[in-house]
Design an enzyme around this catalytic site. Structure first.
Site, mmCIF file in Angstrom:
data_model
loop_
_atom_site.group_PDB
_atom_site.id
_atom_site.type_symbol
_atom_site.label_atom_id
_atom_site.label_comp_id
_atom_site.label_asym_id
_atom_site.label_seq_id
_atom_site.Cartn_x
_atom_site.Cartn_y
_atom_site.Cartn_z
ATOM 1 N N HIS A 414 -9.205 44.167 3.575
ATOM 2 C CA HIS A 414 -9.734 42.991 4.262
ATOM 3 C C HIS A 414 -10.423 42.050 3.273
ATOM 4 O O HIS A 414 -10.227 40.827 3.307
ATOM 5 C CB HIS A 414 -10.725 43.419 5.359
ATOM 6 C CG HIS A 414 -11.410 42.249 6.001
ATOM 7 N ND1 HIS A 414 -12.614 41.749 5.534
ATOM 8 C CD2 HIS A 414 -11.059 41.468 7.043
ATOM 9 C CE1 HIS A 414 -12.963 40.710 6.267
ATOM 10 N NE2 HIS A 414 -12.045 40.528 7.198
ATOM 11 N N ARG A 504 4.131 42.098 -27.116
ATOM 12 C CA ARG A 504 3.676 43.107 -28.086
ATOM 13 C C ARG A 504 3.481 44.458 -27.398
ATOM 14 O O ARG A 504 2.601 44.614 -26.554
ATOM 15 C CB ARG A 504 2.373 42.651 -28.737
ATOM 16 C CG ARG A 504 2.508 41.372 -29.538
ATOM 17 C CD ARG A 504 1.230 40.976 -30.242
ATOM 18 N NE ARG A 504 0.212 40.490 -29.324
ATOM 19 C CZ ARG A 504 -0.950 41.089 -29.116
ATOM 20 N NH1 ARG A 504 -1.246 42.220 -29.741
ATOM 21 N NH2 ARG A 504 -1.832 40.577 -28.283
ATOM 22 N N ARG A 571 8.606 43.184 -29.150
ATOM 23 C CA ARG A 571 8.432 43.729 -30.501
ATOM 24 C C ARG A 571 7.999 45.183 -30.415
ATOM 25 O O ARG A 571 7.063 45.521 -29.689
ATOM 26 C CB ARG A 571 7.377 42.917 -31.248
ATOM 27 C CG ARG A 571 7.240 43.294 -32.726
ATOM 28 C CD ARG A 571 6.217 42.436 -33.406
ATOM 29 N NE ARG A 571 4.857 42.742 -32.967
ATOM 30 C CZ ARG A 571 3.772 42.045 -33.328
ATOM 31 N NH1 ARG A 571 3.903 40.974 -34.099
ATOM 32 N NH2 ARG A 571 2.582 42.402 -32.915
ATOM 33 N N GLU A 673 8.662 37.822 -41.725
ATOM 34 C CA GLU A 673 7.245 37.696 -42.089
ATOM 35 C C GLU A 673 6.969 38.180 -43.506
ATOM 36 O O GLU A 673 5.817 38.220 -43.938
ATOM 37 C CB GLU A 673 6.400 38.486 -41.094
ATOM 38 C CG GLU A 673 6.854 39.928 -40.892
ATOM 39 C CD GLU A 673 6.218 40.591 -39.680
ATOM 40 O OE1 GLU A 673 5.177 40.105 -39.213
ATOM 41 O OE2 GLU A 673 6.768 41.591 -39.206
ATOM 42 N N GLY A 694 6.994 35.228 -38.138
ATOM 43 C CA GLY A 694 5.580 35.544 -37.954
ATOM 44 C C GLY A 694 4.801 34.792 -39.015
ATOM 45 O O GLY A 694 4.679 35.268 -40.154
ATOM 46 N N SER A 695 4.317 33.605 -38.666
ATOM 47 C CA SER A 695 3.785 32.705 -39.691
ATOM 48 C C SER A 695 2.512 33.234 -40.341
ATOM 49 O O SER A 695 2.236 32.926 -41.509
ATOM 50 C CB SER A 695 3.536 31.316 -39.101
ATOM 51 O OG SER A 695 2.653 31.386 -37.996
ATOM 52 N N ASN A 696 1.724 34.043 -39.636
ATOM 53 C CA ASN A 696 0.499 34.567 -40.246
ATOM 54 C C ASN A 696 0.814 35.476 -41.425
ATOM 55 O O ASN A 696 0.295 35.299 -42.530
ATOM 56 C CB ASN A 696 -0.325 35.326 -39.210
ATOM 57 C CG ASN A 696 -1.093 34.403 -38.301
ATOM 58 O OD1 ASN A 696 -1.240 33.215 -38.572
ATOM 59 N ND2 ASN A 696 -1.576 34.941 -37.197
ATOM 60 N N ASP A 697 1.660 36.494 -41.174
ATOM 61 C CA ASP A 697 1.991 37.417 -42.267
ATOM 62 C C ASP A 697 2.833 36.736 -43.343
ATOM 63 O O ASP A 697 2.674 37.023 -44.538
ATOM 64 C CB ASP A 697 2.720 38.642 -41.720
ATOM 65 C CG ASP A 697 1.761 39.732 -41.270
ATOM 66 O OD1 ASP A 697 0.586 39.695 -41.667
ATOM 67 O OD2 ASP A 697 2.181 40.621 -40.505
ATOM 68 N N CYS A 744 6.718 32.546 -33.591
ATOM 69 C CA CYS A 744 5.780 33.015 -32.570
ATOM 70 C C CYS A 744 4.347 33.048 -33.088
ATOM 71 O O CYS A 744 3.519 33.814 -32.600
ATOM 72 C CB CYS A 744 6.193 34.396 -32.055
ATOM 73 S SG CYS A 744 6.331 35.665 -33.326
#
Length: 787
Positions: A414, A504, A571, A673, A694-697, A744
């Site tokens: 409810h 992920r 991934r 990456e 994977g632009s960061n790595d 990504c």
């Protein structure tokens, strides 16, 4: 005058005659009975019979006088009590009593039982309309036996048209009290006290996502589910694969505590008792029953042409399922689809209690903890209502609340139903809320963080945004979503995204599975404490590895279902060794590394004897999501793959575990990456169907900069020419091999110039977080127009 009509002689066009509930029962019997949908037999009194009652002894005039007193300022409970007393003191007209008992006798004869037990339900003539729901406003009486008990239950149903909650609702919705009529439905009881009962919705009740049926189930009679007395099981069924009986359409099973159940009482009523330990840990419904209810729900939805709210019951004697009510869903189906409202916490606070999130908003205010409903003057406007459970008597207070928190109840209780209708955020089934949240304490109730709701100490800062989906431009470049939490995936279904570019698995493993996969394969290597924790989490699984496979498969399936049939790139796990070690039972299987960021992670683990058996479980989960649950839009992506030879070894292990590239349309991508992925892109393209940057790595490893170092933050830049040239090179090489390339990373969400670079370089897709989707979509359109 027709005072009583059998259900079999009714249809949904008879709402004005017998109310929405009873008209719908007749519609189910006639329209869906031939298709195998079972509905208990019964009959209904008519609106004319109710009006005949009003014309007895001046009852209509006495009700009108009391309504005038209400509008003159007399307190609602006083008015309601006076009207109910007047109704109960008025004897049913003799012709009505005669016809009711005659129909009851006929029902008994056809059922082959003397004085059969029946449910006596109220059905108002303005009930269950698409624009308003009167669910729970009038009374239902269960396990009613014999002539005297039946007539008494009918009188009490008529009186319940004037409970103060019902009066309040009609006042709020603008319905004239005397223009409504009430029909009484009398229906053979289903012996669900010996089995279970619950509700089913043909959409996700929190987000309106239309691709699923959500079923709640508890032991015993269904009143404990709708009242919120129990935390029920919940089963989520994916509609698009229901018709294929080779596939399992259940994408989530969440077992509730189910500590109480309603059963038959000794005096002919009902009683609520404790469940036993076996009932608490066992699922109420098996796979066959779940599928049957979902198929019935979809059939009812298609028949009515709108989302539906159903009540069901299982007979513990015959083992058969029945639908006992059906009404249009009136909350999510009325939401405007072109505007997306979203809330996001921007501050932090101590987390006090957790439960099931109802709605997607945030509310804050002082706690008002109550054991029972009080007068409005004692409940401050904008307070946070905290109580064990709610019923319709609480609704006047709920309207005044900034948020609601209950100890008990599930998404169909409810408290949950009314909170959705009112647009008030609620956290239900919070367990210890009444013990932890003290009167007057300032708290923030957040339902904006996925399926789990949280109550924080203090007033935590938050922001509210609106996105006009109708204004978003079309783009050639695909704009996809980064999603991790399966519990939040359905929240974003209205976004016109082109799929999911990054899901992920480590989020699902860390937050839902929680156990290191190798700990389930080799429990003998665990400490006593980790063994105990693993045993608790995997209770009920003879093979503990099935727990991991089920949990990961269902998590992936929910994300994939949210975007079906668009691609969802999943991934495989990319924990670092120090992160793996923090999982339950993880420490014995993980080495201590000086630099886990460039250590034993990604592809190098999958074929290594130290993790190969764990990766096999990941493969089994992904294969199950695709081949058994039917989510063939899942694309598998391999992270941190250093060499083409390593790719070969990983693909071989995947094939050994039933996840061979190309089988059942499986596509396998690789994360780009590592500089080696760029330099050897042609060789990687021979082994994979696509790349995701994977632009960061890639930036970290190209520039030799630790992405977590504050000292080197000024050097970490995805726009550095060394990085952008690598991206341009990869796109050119991949396209020459007819391979997809996406990105990504986070940078496009914050940097329109970087988005423009990607579009000009010819990127196929950009995947971003949902809250930045609209901005990136506009940036992509602008870049495409300029190129």
């Amino acid at each position: 005058m027709r005072r009583v009509i059998r259900f079999r002689d009714l249809g949904r066009e008879d709402v004005g005659l017998v109310g929405g509930k009873n008209a719908s029962l007749g519609e189910l019997i006639n329209g869906l009975g031939p298709a195998g949908v079972r509905v208990p037999d019964g009959f209904a009194t008519t609106a004319d019979a109710y009006r005949e009652l009003l014309d007895t002894g001046g009852l209509r005039e006495r009700i009108a006088e009391q309504v005038e007193r209400l509008h003159g300022g007399v307190p609602l409970p006083e008015v309601g009590a006076a009207i109910r007393s007047a109704v109960l003191a008025t004897a049913l007209p003799a012709p009505l009593a005669r016809d009711v008992l005659a129909a009851y006798g006929q029902l008994a004869h056809e059922a082959g039982r003397e004085d059969p037990d029946v449910a006596v339900r109220s059905s108002a003539t303005a009930e269950d309309l698409p624009e308003a729901s009167f669910a729970g406003q009038q009374e239902t009486f269960l396990n009613v036996r014999g002539a005297d008990a039946l007539l008494d239950a009918c009188r009490r149903c008529y009186a319940s048209l004037f409970t103060h909650r019902a009066i309040d609702y009609r006042e709020r919705m603008g319905f004239d009290h005397l223009s409504l009529a009430l029909s009484v439905g009398v229906q053979l009881m289903v012996r669900s006290d010996l089995a279970g009962a619950g509700v089913a919705f043909t959409l996700d009740t929190e987000t309106g996502f239309p691709g699923v049926v959500v079923i709640s189930a508890a032991w015993g009679l269904g009143e404990t589910v709708v009242s919120g007395q129990v935390d029920p099981d919940e089963y989520t069924v994916f509609k698009p694969v229901l018709k294929d009986h080779h596939l399992d359409p259940v994408v989530q099973v969440q077992l509730g505590a189910k500590r109480r159940k309603a059963v038959y009482g000794e005096d002919g009523s009902t009683a609520t008792v404790d469940t036993d330990e076996d009932e608490r840990i066992r699922a109420v419904l098996g796979q066959g029953d779940i599928r049957t209810l979902a198929e019935w729900a979809v059939a009812v939805e298609e028949h009515y042409g709108c989302p539906m709210d159903l009540e069901w019951a299982k007979d513990g004697i015959s083992g058969q399922l029945f639908l006992v009510q059906a009404r249009p869903e009136t909350v999510q189906s009325r939401r405007h689809g072109e505007v997306l409202h979203r809330f996001r916490l921007t501050g932090t606070g101590e987390r006090l209690v957790d439960g099931i999130a109802v709605g997607e908003a945030v509310g804050a205010g002082p706690v008002c903890a109550l054991a029972e409903p009080v007068g409005l003057e004692r409940f401050p406007q904008g307070a946070v209502l905290v109580t064990e459970i709610t019923d319709p008597d609480w609704e006047p207070l709920m309207k005044r609340a900034a948020a609601i928190v209950t100890d008990h109840g599930g998404r169909t209780s409810h408290a949950a139903i009314v909170s959705r209708e009112l647009g008030v955020p609620a956290v239900v089934g919070a367990g210890s809320a009444t013990g932890v949240l003290t009167d007057g304490r300032e708290v923030t109730v957040s339902c904006a963080e996925g399926a789990e709701g949280h109550v924080y100490a203090g007033r935590v800062a938050y922001e509210a945004t609106e996105t006009d989906l109708g204004s978003l431009p079309a783009t050639r470049t695909k704009v996809m979503l980064n999603l991790a939490d399966p519990g939040a995936a359905f929240r974003w279904w209205r976004l016109p995204a082109d799929g999911v570019g990054l899901a992920r698995t480590e989020f699902v493993v860390a937050h839902q599975v929680r156990v290191h996969p190798m700990a389930l394969v080799h429990p003998e290597r665990l400490s006593a404490e980790d063994r105990r924790l693993a045993d608790e989490l995997t209770y009920g699984y003879p093979d503990r590895t099935d727990y991991f496979v089920d949990g990961l498969a269902h998590g992936v399936a929910r994300i994939a279902a949210s975007r079906w049939p668009d691609p969802v790139v999943v991934r495989t796990s990319d924990f670092k060794t120090n992160e793996y070690a923090r999982l339950v039972g993880g420490a014995p299987f993980e080495p201590t590394e000086a630099n886990p960021m460039i250590g034993w992670r990604g592809a190098s683990r999958y074929y290594d004897p130290g993790y190969r058996e764990g990766f096999a479980l990941e493969c089994q989960a992904l294969r199950r999501a695709r081949d058994e649950l039917g989510l063939t839009n899942v694309v598998v992506m391999i992270p941190f793959c250093r060499t083409p030879q390593e790719a070969d070894r990983v693909l071989a292990v995947m094939g050994d575990n039933g996840l061979a590239r190309g089988t059942n349309g499986l596509r396998v991508y690789v994360m780009a990456e590592i500089p080696a992925n760029i330099l050897l892109a042609e060789q990687f393209a021979e082994r994979f169907d696509g790349f995701s940057i994977g632009s960061n790595d890639l930036t970290q490893l190209t520039l030799g900069v630790d992405r977590d170092s504050g000292l080197l933050a000024h050097l970490f830049d995805e726009r550095d020419p060394a990085v952008t040239r690598s991206i341009e090179s990869l796109i050119a090489t991949a396209h020459a091999a007819d391979r997809h390339v996406g990105l990504c990373g986070q940078r496009p969400s914050n940097d329109p110039d970087f988005t423009r670079f990607l579009v000009q370089a010819g990127i196929d897709s950009i995947s971003v977080t949902p809250d930045s989707f609209a901005a990136v979509k506009h940036s992509v359109a602008s870049a495409e127009a300029a190129s």
